[in-house]
Design an enzyme around this catalytic site. Structure first.
Site, PDB file in Angstrom:
ATOM      1  N   GLY A 112       0.842  -1.184   0.000  1.00  0.00           N
ATOM      2  CA  GLY A 112       0.000   0.000   0.000  1.00  0.00           C
ATOM      3  C   GLY A 112       0.876   1.231   0.000  1.00  0.00           C
ATOM      4  O   GLY A 112       2.038   1.172   0.422  1.00  0.00           O
TER       5      GLY A 112
ATOM      6  N   GLN B  78       3.181   9.929   1.174  1.00  0.00           N
ATOM      7  CA  GLN B  78       4.450   9.192   1.243  1.00  0.00           C
ATOM      8  C   GLN B  78       5.346   9.446   0.037  1.00  0.00           C
ATOM      9  O   GLN B  78       6.511   9.040   0.038  1.00  0.00           O
ATOM     10  CB  GLN B  78       4.196   7.688   1.358  1.00  0.00           C
ATOM     11  CG  GLN B  78       3.550   7.281   2.671  1.00  0.00           C
ATOM     12  CD  GLN B  78       3.434   5.781   2.754  1.00  0.00           C
ATOM     13  OE1 GLN B  78       2.484   5.202   2.232  1.00  0.00           O
ATOM     14  NE2 GLN B  78       4.394   5.140   3.396  1.00  0.00           N
TER      15      GLN B  78
ATOM     16  N   CYS C   9       5.947   0.067   7.348  1.00  0.00           N
ATOM     17  CA  CYS C   9       5.573   1.263   6.587  1.00  0.00           C
ATOM     18  C   CYS C   9       6.790   1.716   5.784  1.00  0.00           C
ATOM     19  O   CYS C   9       7.892   1.785   6.341  1.00  0.00           O
ATOM     20  CB  CYS C   9       5.126   2.365   7.550  1.00  0.00           C
ATOM     21  SG  CYS C   9       4.643   3.892   6.714  1.00  0.00           S
ATOM     22  N   LEU C  10       6.590   2.009   4.511  1.00  0.00           N
ATOM     23  CA  LEU C  10       7.726   2.398   3.661  1.00  0.00           C
ATOM     24  C   LEU C  10       8.381   3.694   4.139  1.00  0.00           C
ATOM     25  O   LEU C  10       9.533   3.944   3.810  1.00  0.00           O
ATOM     26  CB  LEU C  10       7.269   2.544   2.199  1.00  0.00           C
ATOM     27  CG  LEU C  10       6.797   1.247   1.529  1.00  0.00           C
ATOM     28  CD1 LEU C  10       6.261   1.538   0.127  1.00  0.00           C
ATOM     29  CD2 LEU C  10       7.920   0.225   1.459  1.00  0.00           C
TER      30      LEU C  10
ATOM     31  N   HIS D 295      -4.459   1.559   7.385  1.00  0.00           N
ATOM     32  CA  HIS D 295      -3.109   2.133   7.511  1.00  0.00           C
ATOM     33  C   HIS D 295      -2.932   3.291   6.526  1.00  0.00           C
ATOM     34  O   HIS D 295      -2.453   4.369   6.896  1.00  0.00           O
ATOM     35  CB  HIS D 295      -2.076   1.020   7.261  1.00  0.00           C
ATOM     36  CG  HIS D 295      -0.641   1.468   7.279  1.00  0.00           C
ATOM     37  ND1 HIS D 295       0.267   1.018   8.209  1.00  0.00           N
ATOM     38  CD2 HIS D 295       0.044   2.332   6.489  1.00  0.00           C
ATOM     39  CE1 HIS D 295       1.450   1.586   7.980  1.00  0.00           C
ATOM     40  NE2 HIS D 295       1.338   2.385   6.942  1.00  0.00           N
TER      41      HIS D 295
ATOM     42  N   HIS E  56      -2.629   7.732   6.835  1.00  0.00           N
ATOM     43  CA  HIS E  56      -1.657   8.644   6.212  1.00  0.00           C
ATOM     44  C   HIS E  56      -2.362   9.885   5.650  1.00  0.00           C
ATOM     45  O   HIS E  56      -1.821  10.990   5.715  1.00  0.00           O
ATOM     46  CB  HIS E  56      -0.924   7.946   5.058  1.00  0.00           C
ATOM     47  CG  HIS E  56       0.232   7.093   5.470  1.00  0.00           C
ATOM     48  ND1 HIS E  56       1.326   7.586   6.139  1.00  0.00           N
ATOM     49  CD2 HIS E  56       0.482   5.770   5.276  1.00  0.00           C
ATOM     50  CE1 HIS E  56       2.203   6.602   6.345  1.00  0.00           C
ATOM     51  NE2 HIS E  56       1.711   5.489   5.838  1.00  0.00           N
TER      52      HIS E  56
HETATM   53 ZN    ZN Z   1       2.603   3.667   5.894  1.00  0.00          ZN
END
Ligand code: ZN
Length: 169
Positions: A45, A50, A90-91, A132, A136
């Protein structure tokens, strides 16, 4: 346009996002870049903040396989039930994982890339990813919801990541 992953605590991850009212060429290009980044980084995701874009746009791809992703615009959770703990990464927090409580089943509405309204019932893993990524869009990140034990276990890694930031808040 070439986008890359923004790491915590970059302000774009913490400030919230604007609704999308029009899908133009810039937005389509951003979605293309988000797809590329998601699969390069082997994620499941990705939310627009991000990659530095403060808009209500995210990709969800529970299998992690290119082509299975769906584009989610202006998402809302209409109903939620159940609560379960599960492991998340999480990236924007490389190498960090922890247990996060999430609703087990959710009914969601969102718009697709043609701004058609969609409704879905999601459970388990895909429901977790959706929650999630939606966080964000609201300027929230998974460390805010992590169990105290998990949070304590990554505290040193968080400090190291904060120290790498150009300007520590
Ligand atoms: Zn994340």
């Amino acid at each position: 346009m070439k986008l890359s992953i923004v790491l915590w605590p970059d302000p774009v991850l913490l400030q919230g996002t604007d609704s999308i009212t029009e899908v133009d060429d810039d937005l389509r290009a951003a979605v293309g870049e988000m797809r590329r980044v998601l699969f390069e980084e082997r994620g499941v995701g990705l939310a627009a903040p991000q990659v530095g874009i403060a808009k209500r746009l995210m990709l969800v791809c529970p299998s992690g396989n290119p082509g299975d992703e769906f584009v989610v615009i202006n998402p809302e959770i209409a109903e939620a039930e159940g609560n379960e703990l599960g492991d998340e990464g999480c990236l924007s927090f490389p190498g960090m994982f922890g247990e996060v409580p999430r609703a087990t089943a959710i009914r969601v509405t969102y718009q697709d890339l043609d701004l058609r309204t969609r409704e879905m019932e999601l459970t388990g893993w895909v429901a977790r990813i959706f929650q999630h990524e939606l966080d964000h869009l609201n300027g929230e990140v998974f460390i805010d919801r992590m169990t105290p034990e998990s949070r304590a276990a990554i505290e040193e890694d968080l400090e190291a990541l904060r120290a790498r930031a150009p300007e520590s808040p």
